[in-house]
Motif scaffolding. Sequence first.
Motif, PDB file in Angstrom:
ATOM      1  N   ILE A  47     -17.974   9.593 -35.384  1.00 19.70           N
ATOM      2  CA  ILE A  47     -18.479   9.650 -34.013  1.00 19.70           C
ATOM      3  C   ILE A  47     -17.303   9.544 -33.064  1.00 19.70           C
ATOM      4  CG2 ILE A  47     -19.914   8.546 -32.261  1.00 19.70           C
ATOM      5  CD1 ILE A  47     -20.722   7.671 -35.751  1.00 19.70           C
ATOM      6  N   PHE A  48     -17.191  10.487 -32.113  1.00 19.26           N
ATOM      7  CA  PHE A  48     -16.164  10.447 -31.079  1.00 19.26           C
ATOM      8  C   PHE A  48     -16.796   9.949 -29.777  1.00 19.26           C
ATOM      9  CE2 PHE A  48     -13.047  13.960 -32.708  1.00 19.26           C
ATOM     10  CZ  PHE A  48     -12.528  13.051 -33.625  1.00 19.26           C
ATOM     11  N   LEU A  49     -16.262   8.873 -29.241  1.00 18.47           N
ATOM     12  CA  LEU A  49     -16.651   8.367 -27.932  1.00 18.47           C
ATOM     13  C   LEU A  49     -15.407   8.347 -27.057  1.00 18.47           C
ATOM     14  CD1 LEU A  49     -18.838   5.328 -29.058  1.00 18.47           C
ATOM     15  CD2 LEU A  49     -19.675   7.558 -28.295  1.00 18.47           C
ATOM     16  N   CYS A  50     -15.447   9.030 -25.933  1.00 18.58           N
ATOM     17  CA  CYS A  50     -14.287   9.150 -25.058  1.00 18.58           C
ATOM     18  C   CYS A  50     -14.483   8.221 -23.860  1.00 18.58           C
ATOM     19  CB  CYS A  50     -14.158  10.595 -24.593  1.00 18.58           C
ATOM     20  SG  CYS A  50     -12.580  11.009 -23.829  1.00 18.58           S
ATOM     21  N   SER A  51     -13.561   7.239 -23.700  1.00 15.76           N
ATOM     22  CA  SER A  51     -13.744   6.240 -22.653  1.00 15.76           C
ATOM     23  C   SER A  51     -12.394   5.772 -22.105  1.00 15.76           C
ATOM     24  CB  SER A  51     -14.530   5.046 -23.202  1.00 15.76           C
ATOM     25  OG  SER A  51     -14.776   4.084 -22.210  1.00 15.76           O
ATOM     26  N   PRO A  52     -12.106   6.052 -20.833  1.00 16.80           N
ATOM     27  CA  PRO A  52     -12.856   6.894 -19.896  1.00 16.80           C
ATOM     28  C   PRO A  52     -12.948   8.332 -20.403  1.00 16.80           C
ATOM     29  CG  PRO A  52     -11.258   5.549 -18.703  1.00 16.80           C
ATOM     30  CD  PRO A  52     -10.935   5.427 -20.156  1.00 16.80           C
ATOM     31  N   ASN A  53     -14.076   8.937 -20.084  1.00 15.39           N
ATOM     32  CA  ASN A  53     -14.363  10.258 -20.615  1.00 15.39           C
ATOM     33  C   ASN A  53     -13.682  11.350 -19.791  1.00 15.39           C
ATOM     34  OD1 ASN A  53     -15.860  12.132 -22.338  1.00 15.39           O
ATOM     35  ND2 ASN A  53     -17.056  12.598 -20.507  1.00 15.39           N
ATOM     36  N   ASN A  54     -13.126  12.309 -20.492  1.00 14.74           N
ATOM     37  CA  ASN A  54     -12.568  13.512 -19.874  1.00 14.74           C
ATOM     38  C   ASN A  54     -13.557  14.651 -20.122  1.00 14.74           C
ATOM     39  OD1 ASN A  54     -10.982  15.625 -18.974  1.00 14.74           O
ATOM     40  ND2 ASN A  54      -9.537  15.543 -20.677  1.00 14.74           N
ATOM     41  N   PRO A  55     -14.121  15.288 -19.092  1.00 12.57           N
ATOM     42  CA  PRO A  55     -13.608  15.407 -17.723  1.00 12.57           C
ATOM     43  C   PRO A  55     -14.339  14.587 -16.671  1.00 12.57           C
ATOM     44  CG  PRO A  55     -15.151  17.169 -18.114  1.00 12.57           C
ATOM     45  CD  PRO A  55     -15.131  16.337 -19.383  1.00 12.57           C
ATOM     46  N   THR A  56     -15.222  13.666 -17.043  1.00 11.20           N
ATOM     47  CA  THR A  56     -16.060  13.010 -16.035  1.00 11.20           C
ATOM     48  C   THR A  56     -15.426  11.764 -15.437  1.00 11.20           C
ATOM     49  OG1 THR A  56     -17.226  11.672 -17.690  1.00 11.20           O
ATOM     50  CG2 THR A  56     -18.126  13.862 -17.203  1.00 11.20           C
ATOM     51  N   GLY A  57     -14.532  11.094 -16.187  1.00 14.13           N
ATOM     52  CA  GLY A  57     -13.925   9.860 -15.703  1.00 14.13           C
ATOM     53  C   GLY A  57     -14.779   8.632 -15.912  1.00 14.13           C
ATOM     54  N   THR A  58     -15.957   8.806 -16.486  1.00 14.65           N
ATOM     55  CA  THR A  58     -16.871   7.689 -16.724  1.00 14.65           C
ATOM     56  C   THR A  58     -16.521   6.982 -18.033  1.00 14.65           C
ATOM     57  OG1 THR A  58     -18.389   9.293 -17.712  1.00 14.65           O
ATOM     58  CG2 THR A  58     -18.778   8.687 -15.422  1.00 14.65           C
ATOM     59  N   SER A  59     -16.886   5.704 -18.123  1.00 12.12           N
ATOM     60  CA  SER A  59     -16.546   4.912 -19.297  1.00 12.12           C
ATOM     61  C   SER A  59     -17.769   4.639 -20.173  1.00 12.12           C
ATOM     62  CB  SER A  59     -15.921   3.577 -18.871  1.00 12.12           C
ATOM     63  OG  SER A  59     -14.651   3.788 -18.299  1.00 12.12           O
ATOM     64  N   VAL A  60     -17.495   4.266 -21.418  1.00 15.66           N
ATOM     65  CA  VAL A  60     -18.533   3.882 -22.373  1.00 15.66           C
ATOM     66  C   VAL A  60     -18.511   2.366 -22.482  1.00 15.66           C
ATOM     67  CG1 VAL A  60     -19.379   4.113 -24.736  1.00 15.66           C
ATOM     68  CG2 VAL A  60     -18.217   6.042 -23.631  1.00 15.66           C
ATOM     69  N   SER A  61     -19.655   1.739 -22.351  1.00 17.20           N
ATOM     70  CA  SER A  61     -19.709   0.286 -22.360  1.00 17.20           C
ATOM     71  C   SER A  61     -19.407  -0.280 -23.742  1.00 17.20           C
ATOM     72  CB  SER A  61     -21.087  -0.204 -21.904  1.00 17.20           C
ATOM     73  OG  SER A  61     -22.061   0.074 -22.896  1.00 17.20           O
ATOM     74  N   ILE A  62     -18.942  -1.514 -23.762  1.00 16.46           N
ATOM     75  CA  ILE A  62     -18.706  -2.222 -25.020  1.00 16.46           C
ATOM     76  C   ILE A  62     -19.997  -2.304 -25.831  1.00 16.46           C
ATOM     77  CG2 ILE A  62     -18.155  -4.482 -25.992  1.00 16.46           C
ATOM     78  CD1 ILE A  62     -15.704  -2.950 -25.060  1.00 16.46           C
ATOM     79  N   GLU A  63     -21.114  -2.509 -25.143  1.00 14.88           N
ATOM     80  CA  GLU A  63     -22.405  -2.602 -25.836  1.00 14.88           C
ATOM     81  C   GLU A  63     -22.753  -1.303 -26.549  1.00 14.88           C
ATOM     82  OE1 GLU A  63     -21.937  -5.640 -22.872  1.00 14.88           O
ATOM     83  OE2 GLU A  63     -21.857  -3.439 -22.668  1.00 14.88           O
ATOM     84  N   THR A  64     -22.440  -0.171 -25.927  1.00 14.48           N
ATOM     85  CA  THR A  64     -22.721   1.127 -26.550  1.00 14.48           C
ATOM     86  C   THR A  64     -21.849   1.349 -27.777  1.00 14.48           C
ATOM     87  OG1 THR A  64     -23.466   2.099 -24.467  1.00 14.48           O
ATOM     88  CG2 THR A  64     -22.701   3.619 -26.173  1.00 14.48           C
ATOM     89  N   ILE A  65     -20.581   0.961 -27.687  1.00 15.67           N
ATOM     90  CA  ILE A  65     -19.675   1.123 -28.828  1.00 15.67           C
ATOM     91  C   ILE A  65     -20.142   0.268 -30.005  1.00 15.67           C
ATOM     92  CG2 ILE A  65     -17.303   0.787 -29.629  1.00 15.67           C
ATOM     93  CD1 ILE A  65     -16.443   1.289 -26.678  1.00 15.67           C
ATOM     94  N   LEU A 101     -12.090  -1.759 -16.838  1.00 10.05           N
ATOM     95  CA  LEU A 101     -13.134  -2.222 -17.746  1.00 10.05           C
ATOM     96  C   LEU A 101     -12.545  -2.670 -19.082  1.00 10.05           C
ATOM     97  CD1 LEU A 101     -15.841   0.488 -17.009  1.00 10.05           C
ATOM     98  CD2 LEU A 101     -15.526  -1.750 -15.940  1.00 10.05           C
ATOM     99  N   GLU A 102     -13.324  -3.377 -19.850  1.00  9.85           N
ATOM    100  CA  GLU A 102     -12.874  -3.930 -21.120  1.00  9.85           C
ATOM    101  C   GLU A 102     -12.599  -2.826 -22.134  1.00  9.85           C
ATOM    102  OE1 GLU A 102     -14.241  -7.583 -24.122  1.00  9.85           O
ATOM    103  OE2 GLU A 102     -15.697  -6.669 -22.741  1.00  9.85           O
ATOM    104  N   SER A 103     -11.509  -2.965 -22.873  1.00  5.68           N
ATOM    105  CA  SER A 103     -11.122  -1.975 -23.876  1.00  5.68           C
ATOM    106  C   SER A 103     -11.827  -2.231 -25.197  1.00  5.68           C
ATOM    107  CB  SER A 103      -9.601  -2.025 -24.086  1.00  5.68           C
ATOM    108  OG  SER A 103      -9.230  -1.308 -25.243  1.00  5.68           O
TER     109      SER A 103
END
Length: 362
Positions: free
Chosen positions: A159-177, A200-202
């Motif tokens: 599974i690839f999760l991009c955070s901050p996401n390119n091209p939107t700049g939005t992040s994926v929360s720790i809870e989602t990961i 945001l938290e890494s």
Amino acid sequence: MTSLSDLPIRDDLRGLKPYGAPTDPVSIQLNVNENTHPIPEAVATDIVTALAQAVMSANRYPDREFTELRESLAAYLGHGLTADNIWAANGSNEVLQQTLQAFGGPGRRVLGFPPTYSMHSIIASGTGTEWVTATRDPEYDLTPATVVAAIVEHAPDVIFLCSPNNPTGTSVSIETIVAAYDATEGIVLVDEAYAEFSDLESALTLLHRRPRLIVSRTMSKAFAFAGARVGYLAADPAIADALRLVRLPYHLSVLTQAAAVAALAHATEMLAMVDEIKTQRDRMSAGLAALGFVPVPSEANFVLFGGVADPQALFHKLLIQDILIRDVGIPHHLRVTAGTEAETTAFLDAMADLQALGRVES
């Protein structure tokens, strides 16, 4: 003349197009999310000195384990990481490629959530890994429920999760990961190429006791090192053992290793420009909103903005004014890199002029 279609290329590569971004020679290049600030002169001098010393040993193969570089990267990241937790390659793209060579490949699949980094699907194709996708939530978000549902549906190996996401700049929360990791027995890779620009938290905080979690990083963005091609990851030491099975021997040159170690020794100076870039990013967002466009809140060094009637027309009108930004294929949107104060001013002035002339609609 022989064409690509005449060659006995792999069937799954037929009809595909290579990665590419416009490379028009312009004064203001804000299209590929480079750090447009130059490396500080004192730091550049130390890097050049390190390169001069390294070239004297270029007749020998480099350290295959790039030990000093891994130690330097571990010290930079912190979080209790050691050299055993670190792997590096020629840009984060090679890190992703090696990951799919080891954990993907024919008969396996990798899950992504478009719109996202375009190289994810290209690297999947190049490694013979099936690329499957799922839809994001509104505002380009990814909730735990959405990600878990996609994992259940597609049963991916990676599974690839991009955070901050390119091209939107939005992040994926720790809870989602965490939810993604708990929902699969496969590899979860969090692409944090733009992490230094985020408050945001890494995902680095999640590595303890999660041996299938990989956090990918790069020196291209915050370190202004795009031309040096240095990417890396942090993970359980067993991940590096897996990548040793697929990497080419001596894949990091003695010059690459020397330059990266020298740059990391000046991390404080190299990262001093990050706050300025974030200031210009936020200024750009505010300026675009004032002009009637719809910027997406960004945790990266770029801004995706909507409300563009004709993205290609606006792209070309800016190009005529010696400004290059990016059409990422999202309807009525364009993406622009946060540059220097002068570059930001030039971009916003051009946007204001174009709107005042009635050439764009919000």
